[in-house]
Structures are given as structure tokens and as C-alpha cells.
Scaffold this motif. Structure first.
Motif, short mmCIF file in Angstrom:
data_model
loop_
_atom_site.label_atom_id
_atom_site.label_comp_id
_atom_site.label_asym_id
_atom_site.label_seq_id
_atom_site.Cartn_x
_atom_site.Cartn_y
_atom_site.Cartn_z
N LEU A 177 1.05 -1.35 -0.07
CA LEU A 177 -0.38 -0.17 0.43
C LEU A 177 1.14 1.12 0.18
N ALA A 178 2.02 1.16 0.67
CA ALA A 178 2.66 2.17 0.87
C ALA A 178 3.58 2.69 -0.48
N ALA A 179 3.93 1.32 -1.51
CA ALA A 179 4.61 1.17 -2.67
C ALA A 179 3.45 2.50 -3.77
N THR A 180 2.60 2.36 -3.22
CA THR A 180 1.30 2.44 -4.60
C THR A 180 0.72 3.81 -4.09
N GLN A 181 1.61 4.54 -3.24
CA GLN A 181 1.04 5.79 -2.96
C GLN A 181 2.44 7.27 -2.73
N PRO A 182 3.59 7.02 -3.49
CA PRO A 182 4.78 8.21 -3.81
C PRO A 182 4.39 9.27 -3.11
N VAL A 183 5.37 9.91 -2.83
CA VAL A 183 4.75 11.47 -2.54
C VAL A 183 6.45 12.26 -2.91
N GLY A 184 5.79 13.20 -3.82
CA GLY A 184 6.98 14.01 -4.31
C GLY A 184 7.80 14.28 -5.39
N LEU A 185 7.40 14.98 -5.54
CA LEU A 185 8.23 16.18 -6.84
C LEU A 185 9.17 16.84 -6.96
N ARG A 186 9.78 17.10 -7.33
CA ARG A 186 11.32 18.22 -6.96
C ARG A 186 11.13 19.13 -7.10
N GLU A 187 10.15 19.00 -8.47
CA GLU A 187 9.81 20.83 -9.32
C GLU A 187 8.78 21.22 -8.10
N MET A 188 8.98 20.38 -6.89
CA MET A 188 8.13 21.56 -6.02
C MET A 188 9.33 22.52 -5.72
N PHE A 189 9.71 22.72 -5.00
CA PHE A 189 11.25 22.72 -4.24
C PHE A 189 10.91 23.99 -4.21
N GLY A 190 11.40 24.96 -3.17
CA GLY A 190 10.95 26.15 -3.27
C GLY A 190 9.01 26.32 -3.45
N THR A 191 8.17 25.68 -2.66
CA THR A 191 6.97 26.20 -2.58
C THR A 191 6.98 25.37 -1.75
N MET A 192 5.83 25.66 -1.09
CA MET A 192 4.90 24.83 0.64
C MET A 192 4.89 23.52 0.14
N THR A 193 4.79 22.85 -1.36
CA THR A 193 4.24 21.60 -1.52
C THR A 193 5.57 20.55 -1.00
N LYS A 194 7.06 21.68 -1.04
CA LYS A 194 8.29 20.60 -0.63
C LYS A 194 7.59 19.81 0.70
N SER A 195 7.38 21.00 1.80
CA SER A 195 7.03 20.43 3.33
C SER A 195 6.10 19.53 3.23
N PHE A 196 4.63 19.39 2.23
CA PHE A 196 3.27 18.94 2.07
C PHE A 196 4.58 17.64 1.68
N HIS A 197 5.47 16.81 1.15
CA HIS A 197 5.78 15.43 1.64
C HIS A 197 6.28 14.94 2.24
N PRO A 198 6.65 15.38 3.28
CA PRO A 198 7.04 13.97 4.34
C PRO A 198 6.13 14.32 4.88
N GLY A 199 5.21 15.36 4.61
CA GLY A 199 3.47 14.93 6.25
C GLY A 199 2.62 14.67 5.14
N ARG A 200 2.85 14.51 4.10
CA ARG A 200 1.84 13.07 2.95
C ARG A 200 2.10 11.89 3.09
N ALA A 201 3.77 12.01 2.88
CA ALA A 201 4.28 10.32 3.14
C ALA A 201 3.81 10.01 4.43
N ALA A 202 3.67 10.67 5.35
CA ALA A 202 3.81 9.64 6.95
C ALA A 202 2.02 9.38 6.73
N GLN A 203 1.22 10.54 6.50
CA GLN A 203 0.23 10.24 6.60
C GLN A 203 -0.29 8.71 5.60
N ASN A 204 0.12 8.61 4.03
CA ASN A 204 0.28 7.75 3.77
C ASN A 204 0.66 6.51 4.15
N GLY A 205 2.06 6.59 4.60
CA GLY A 205 2.53 4.94 5.32
C GLY A 205 1.84 4.77 6.40
N LEU A 206 1.45 5.56 6.90
CA LEU A 206 0.08 5.30 8.97
C LEU A 206 -1.25 5.11 7.94
#
Lengths: 453, 453
Positions: free
Chosen positions: A186-215
Motif C-alpha cells: 500500500l505504501a508502494a502505490t502511494q509515492p509522494v513528491g516531485l522535485r519540481e515542488m522545491f521552493g514552494t510549500m508543497t516541498k514540506s507537504f511531501h514528508p507530511g503526506r508520506a507520513a499520512q500515507n504510510g500510516l
């Protein structure tokens, strides 16, 4: 089935069978350092705009007040806390780094399991095991596909981090081998995060959403929600789909013997790691010679090529810009003797004395300079020349931050939010986390005291 | 900036400016058919184990009772409803298909916006606009990367679907152009779904999570959570990272003129589309000749090569297995004159009469046979031979299901859950959805009547 067909199963079996007693002391100590550093970052950034916006946007849909958003009085449901703490712990770019893969390991893992532990009590010892296993999982999976996966454009902290969160949460939930395999699927099917998002708030969304997806992955698997048996290594599994290169031995070899978590490192300065040698050297020169800005005629830096590529901003206009300016960073290092969040405020980059000194800083590429080194020449107005060669910057694997330095960083981040006495109490409890009967104590301590009206 | 640098912006601008009045009648009619079909699938599968497990696993963390899980009495928060309805609407593999990309368009989009509309009232007319825009968005983005993206291993319903959900939810939230660009960026960074998960519950998790991710993207963007300006087309944006081929004109050309949603199709039978011609032909033979199973000596099928590759199971052991058996499917088509969920139960594949007829069915590959065609020869025990050539199976673009056929499918799915009178009421309201002042009426009608105790 060959060994290469059993990657997910081998990892799952290790995770399920791992015991707290078998973790070496050094590994446990490192987990504590990682967690203390992570708490400091999360509390410190808890009033950041990205956190405020995310909380306001999702508040109408949130569940029971089960878990803490570190540094804030509000309690939110477990899944929401995982997201918000994941965002805040990364938003300053000040969290831990597994240098081999540039994964920031704690964000996805700690955010997921601290929130879960507030709902299902767990001892400090068991928590440290889960944290260590989560970090081991994401870093090993990262190793297996790095650098190709990262070069393609994936933000590996989110894409590998989701496995770490699933593994750690799955461990706390007591998953059996089959359930752990499903959680990883289930984790494998939910990877979060493109490097294109660096420099925007979405970069820090990545670890947050990864935490949530893994949980979520672990919670679903615990109830019997089925997934692939080979989420990582199948022909159309995560590694083949998201990378052009795979080395599965990095995942399966030496489990329980080789510990990637020992390679986790901590940033002393609130900016990209490539300019840390320059800051380190400038602070050393300042402290050794009692340097004053107006006594300086010039500061010449010989740097690794990436320094100018990534942090060559000559005249930063915002605090965030300042993080991408080796010139500004060298100037504040000499003037303030530090480079924390405060040195990267909007006001700091426009400070007159800082700007005057910044304009005297030059940087030149030395192709032979290692990434964690720098050579600095300061010429004083009286003609005197001071030299400093930094071989390994503070915070690198070869010169890790001491616990005292981590404590100072923590205090710097947490004091403005919780106040001095409260920050000290949280820090002290953090160092003692292994002996806590209930790790939720730390989350409770990371809340500001509510004013009674 | 060239046109190729403005893909996300061009799409966002179209989405923001699109008006319900400018949708052609045919497009609006198609949206109604799509939505009625989607509701039927979601209600019909609402007691499926995958839905039960997901709801039980996440219930402790859910928010206020804001939105309906179609076919169930429980209300859950908007984000959870998007997930659960996305799962249930796909779990029978009976939902709509955009044949050019094999995207199942309604799952991610309708699940997101019906839940949102229960929280923020919206008219049927505006809802149909949002649904159409969401479908247009995901199918166009799918077109731009198909088939390479799919061949790599991505489950395109989840990976492109997240854009559809973000676009549709963003439209209902009234995002401006900048916010819509951010919403698409947040969607880009959260693709869900590996094809490796096919055959497990995780497959139906994909449209559910895509709905949720898209909805979260729109909600965050509405509050000003920043993201990339070029989430789709940037060097390290979604299309470059997840595909080896890109044709951005598929996204940006003829917006508002060419409507991908007109190419959406509906399955008459509850199994993979490759065996639909065989089922269709068998039902026609049955009805034309009053065929009885025990009068049949043999059934010979000439089929497209994929039929045996994907659905060649000779002796299915479970209902799910039966969906991958052209032999079982031909047998039930002749005996029951249909191939709905009921014909793919565990009991159905072990039914003695069905097994006897199944064993008389043979299939032979004809490399020249088109995917939506079949040739069938039935030999009776009296020596008589009956032939049927199906050029375009029912449900294909060239022979779409009529509204009456869609109604029959809907009734078949919904009656067992809501009862006949209630199902008819929901269906009637569904056909009239464009005239509804508040689309939430449909969600309310899709709830079973709670027994008062």
C-alpha cells in the motif's frame, strides 16, 4: 522464487521479528538524537504559514482531538497530526539528512508514529525500535534506487519515506508478516513528491503526506486490506516503475547488522548543506580572532562547484532567498556567529551591516574542493590576512554535531515558541525518552501551556 | 515562455473560465449517464469487504458526519467519503471506461465532488460542469502520456485521476487561476497507483485515494498553499517523471471544443472488457433461438488474442476468478442471459449446470479479430449449427449502451441494497440531476432507510 523475488517479504519478516533488546546502544543513541532534532524543527516551525494554511484548510473535515501538533495548543486526529507535524518538521529545511540518499528520514517516520502513539500508548523503548526500523526501511529502499530515482525527479524523502512510515506504524500496530507485506504494498502505490515542488510549500507537504500515507497503509493492512506480495520488486512494482536502476541487496543484506540510521546527520545551520563549510569556517575565524565586520576588507571563499550553482544569489531579497546566498550566509556567520532561522528572516537580509559585509564576500570555484570542505581568506582593513581551511564541516558524518550542539540548536528553535523553562523541560525529557513508559509524554510537553481565561 | 511551458496554466485558465451554459447538450447528457452508472456501481458494491475493511480501519480517526457513503447508512467526513465511494465504485470493475486510455474517469472525480457538494451545496447544473471538467482534465492528461505511462506500470486511473479530482473540486470551490495552478501542482505530486496491485483490494484503493488527494489539493490551494506553476510540464514535473512520452497538445488543444468525456463508455457486464463481445454474442444467440444449455453440444469462440491472455482461466475457483474466464462468462451468458455481479459469485462458478456448459466452450485466437468483435459457432446436440458474428460489442463506442440498458444495469446493482422502489426513485432522480437545486439530494437518496428501533 529467487532472492530478488523476495525483497518485500524479506524486509517485512525482519521488521516483524525485530526486538528492542537487540538494538545496539549506538543505534538507540542515534535514534534519540534524531528524535530530539526532529522535535526541535517541528516545534520551531509550528507557526509557519504552510502549517497555518494546511490546518485551516483541512480543519472542517478533521476527526477527534487525539494527537498533538507540536508547538501548538490544538489537538487534531491522528492522521491529521501526522500530516501537520510532517510539514512543520521540514519547512525550515533544518531536519536530519541521510547524506547517501539526501533523504530526510525523521519527517515521514516520526510524524506518523508519534501521532499514532498518542492514540495507542507505547513505551519509549518500543518507540525507539519503531523509529529505527522506519528509518532503516526508507534509507535502505532509497539506497537501492539512488541516485537514478532522485535524478528522474522524485523527492526521495516522500517517495521512500512512505515505506518508512508504513514500516514504523506497522511495527507499533503489531502487524504479522503478511500484513506488513500488504502495508509495504500500500505504501508502494502511494509515492509522494516531485522535485519540481522545491521552493514552494508543497516541498514540506511531501514528508507530511508520506507520513499520512504510510500510516493509512499500516492501518488498512492491519484490518486485512490486501495488496501485492511484491510491492517493491515486482515487474510493475515501485522500484521498477520509479527508477532506472535497482540494487535490492541494499534492502535485504545485513538487516539487523548494518544500520543506515547511524549515517543520519543533523544540520547546524538553517540552509542548504552545501554552504555549511563556509559558515562553519567563518564562525571559527570570528571566534578565534574576535572578528568585527568593519575591520574586514574582504572575505574570499574557495568552494565546491555546487556552492555557486545552488547558492550563488548575490543580492537576496527575502529570508528564503538568503538561504540560497553563500554571501549572505558568510556575512551573518561573521557578524552573529550563527546561521539559524533568525539569520534568514526578511529583516536579516536587508540589515545594513550585513549587506555591507556581504558585498565584501567573493566566492571562487575550486573543482578539487570536496563538498564538505572550504578554504577561507579574510583580509583585514589593516592588511592582515587570516586563513581557515575546513576539511569537514560541522554536521558532516566525519564531524557530527555534539549533543550539546544539538541542544543549543533545539533551544534556539523551541524557546521562541514554548519559552525557556518549558523548552528545557521538553529537551530534558527528549534525552530521556528511552526510559519513558509512555512516549506521548513528549507530545504533551511539546504543547504550549494554554492560557486559562 | 513557449506554449509547451504553459500547459498547466492553459488548462487552469480553461477550467476557471468554463461556464455551465457553454456545455453542449450531448456533453451534459453524457455526464448524466456517467454519473448514473457511477452511482449504481458505488451503491452496488457498498457492502464489499474492501469497503468494510477500509471504513473499519479508518473510523477511529474520521471527522464529522458530513457526507454519504453511497448505499450505506453511516455518514462520514467529506474526505473519508471521497475515499470510500472511490473504492466502492471501482471494486466490481464495473464502472465507466475512457477506452483510449483505459482510465475509469468517474471514480476519482465523482467521489471527490459528490462528497464536497454534501458540505457545500451546489446545483445539478454546476455539478455537471465540474464533473465534465474533471473528466476532461484526467482524460486529456492521460492522452498526453498514454500508452507509455501505462506501460511503465502506472495505474492511470489513479495517476491521472488525481488531476481530475483536483480540477473538479477546484471548480466547485471557485478557485482563481493561480489557485487552480497550485491545485494541479499539488495533484501532480501525489500520483496514486501501480498496476502491480491489480487483483488485490489495493486496485480499488487507487480511485478512492486519487479522489481524496485531488480534493485535498484543491482545498489547500484555495487557502493559498503554494505549489509549482508548471506541475504537469516542468522538467521534473509529473509528465516527465512518470512517462517516456508526452504530447501536450492533447491537453491544451481544442479546450471547450473537443470533449473527451463523449468517449466515455459503460460496461454492460461485470468483467474485463475483452470478453464482452463473447458475452454479447452468446446472449443474442440465446434470445434469438431460445437456447437451452442441455441442448448444446459445443460453443466455439474465435477471439482477439488478448482474450486468452487475460481471461483464459479454464476452471475458475472463485467468483473473482470467473471474471477472468471467457468459458465461464460464455456459459452464464447462455444460461442466464446476463453477466452481472450475480453471475460472478463464488456460488455461480460452482453451479453444476454452469460447469457442464462451461466445459463445452472452446476458444481459439484469430489474430485478425478486432478487440470489440467475436465469432461464435454453437453446435446443438441435434447437429444444428448456429452462428453469430458480433462486429462491435454492446458497450463499445460504436454500440453504446442505451439509457434503458444503463437503467437495467443500475437496477440490477442497486435493488439488492436499497430495495426496488427506493432504487427506482434514486434512478429517476439521477436522470433528472441537471434540474436539481442541490445535488446532495442524490446522496441522501442513495442511503438505505434507517430502521427506527
Amino acid at each position: 522464487m529467487t532472492q530478488a523475488d523476495r525483497v518485500t517479504q524479506t524486509l517485512a519478516r525482519y521488521l516483524v521479528n525485530a526486538r528492542a533488546d537487540s538494538l545496539p546502544q549506538a543505534v538507540r543513541d542515534h535514534a534519540v538524537r534524531t528524535f530530539v532534532n526532529w522535535m526541535g524543527c517541528a516545534v520551531g516551525a509550528s507557526r509557519h504559514e504552510a502549517v497555518e494554511i494546511a490546518m485551516a484548510a483541512l480543519a472542517p473535515f478533521g476527526g477527534p482531538a487525539q494527537a498533538t501538533v507540536l508547538g501548538r495548543t490544538e489537538k487534531v486526529d491522528v492522521l491529521s497530526a501526522a500530516l501537520f507535524n510532517g510539514i512543520s518538521s521540514h519547512v525550515f529545511d533544518f531536519d536530519d539528512t541521510h547524506l547517501k540518499t539526501v533523504i530526510h528520514p525523521a519527517g515521514p517516520v516520526a510524524s506518523a508514529i508519534l501521532a499514532l502513539a498518542e492514540h495507542r500508548p507505547v513505551s519509549g523503548k518500543e518507540f525507539i525500535l519503531a523509529l529505527t526500523l522506519g528509518i532503516e526501511t526508507e534509507c535502505r529502499i532509497g539506497n537501492a534506487v539512488y541516485p537514478n530515482h532522485y535524478d528522474i525527479g522524485w523527492h526521495i524523502t516522500g517517495t521512500a519515506g512512505v515505506f518508512g512510515a508504513a514500516a514504523a506504524a506497522g511495527k507499533l500496530l503489531g502487524l504479522d508478516e503478511q500484513q506488513m507485506i500488504w502495508a509495504l504494498g500500500l505504501a508502494a502505490t502511494q509515492p509522494v513528491g516531485l522535485r519540481e515542488m522545491f521552493g514552494t510549500m508543497t516541498k514540506s507537504f511531501h514528508p507530511g503526506r508520506a507520513a499520512q500515507n504510510g500510516l493509512v497503509s499500516a492501518l488498512l493492512a492491519a484490518r486485512g486490506y490486501t495488496s501485492s506480495q511484491q510491492g517493491i520488486e515486482a515487474k510493475r512494482g515501485w522500484a521498477n516503475v520509479t527508477s532506472t536502476h535497482r540494487n535490492y541487496a541494499e534492502i535485504t543484506d545485513g538487516l539487523g547488522e548494518r544500520h543506515e540510521s547511524l549515517l543520519n546527520s543533523y544540520k547546524p545551520f538553517a540552509c542548504g548543506i552545501v554552504i555549511h563549510p563556509a559558515i562553519d569556517g567563518c564562525i571559527q575565524l570570528r571566534n578565534e580572532h574576535g572578528l568585527k565586520a568593519d575591520a574586514i576588507a574582504s572575505v574570499q571563499l574557495k568552494v565546491h562547484p555546487l556552492v555557486l550553482e545552488l547558492t550563488g544569489k548575490r543580492t537576496p531579497q527575502t529570508g528564503l532567498d538568503g538561504k540560497f546566498s553563500v554571501y549572505h550566509s558568510a556575512a551573518v556567520a561573521i557578524i552573529d556567529g550563527r546561521a539559524g532561522e533568525h539569520q534568514y528572516s526578511d529583516a536579516a537580509v536587508h540589515d545594513a551591516a550585513t549587506v555591507r559585509l556581504r558585498d565584501k564576500v567573493t566566492a571562487e570555484i575550486d573543482p578539487a574542493m570536496p563538498a564538505d570542505a572550504v578554504h577561507i581568506t579574510v583580509t583585514l582593513t589593516n592588511g592582515e590576512r587570516l586563513e581557515k581551511h575546513v576539511e569537514h564541516a560541522i554536521g558532516s558524518i566525519d564531524r557530527p554535531m555534539s549533543n550539546a550542539e544539538l541542544a543549543a540548536k533545539f533551544t534556539d528553535l523551541v524557546e521562541p515558541i514554548l519559552g525557556g523553562a518549558h523548552a528545557a523541560k521538553l529537551l530534558e525529557a527528549g534525552w530521556q525518552m528511552e526510559s519513558l513508559d509512555n512516549i506521548a509524554t513528549l507530545a504533551e510537553l511539546a504543547r504550549p501551556v494554554e492560557k486559562t481565561s
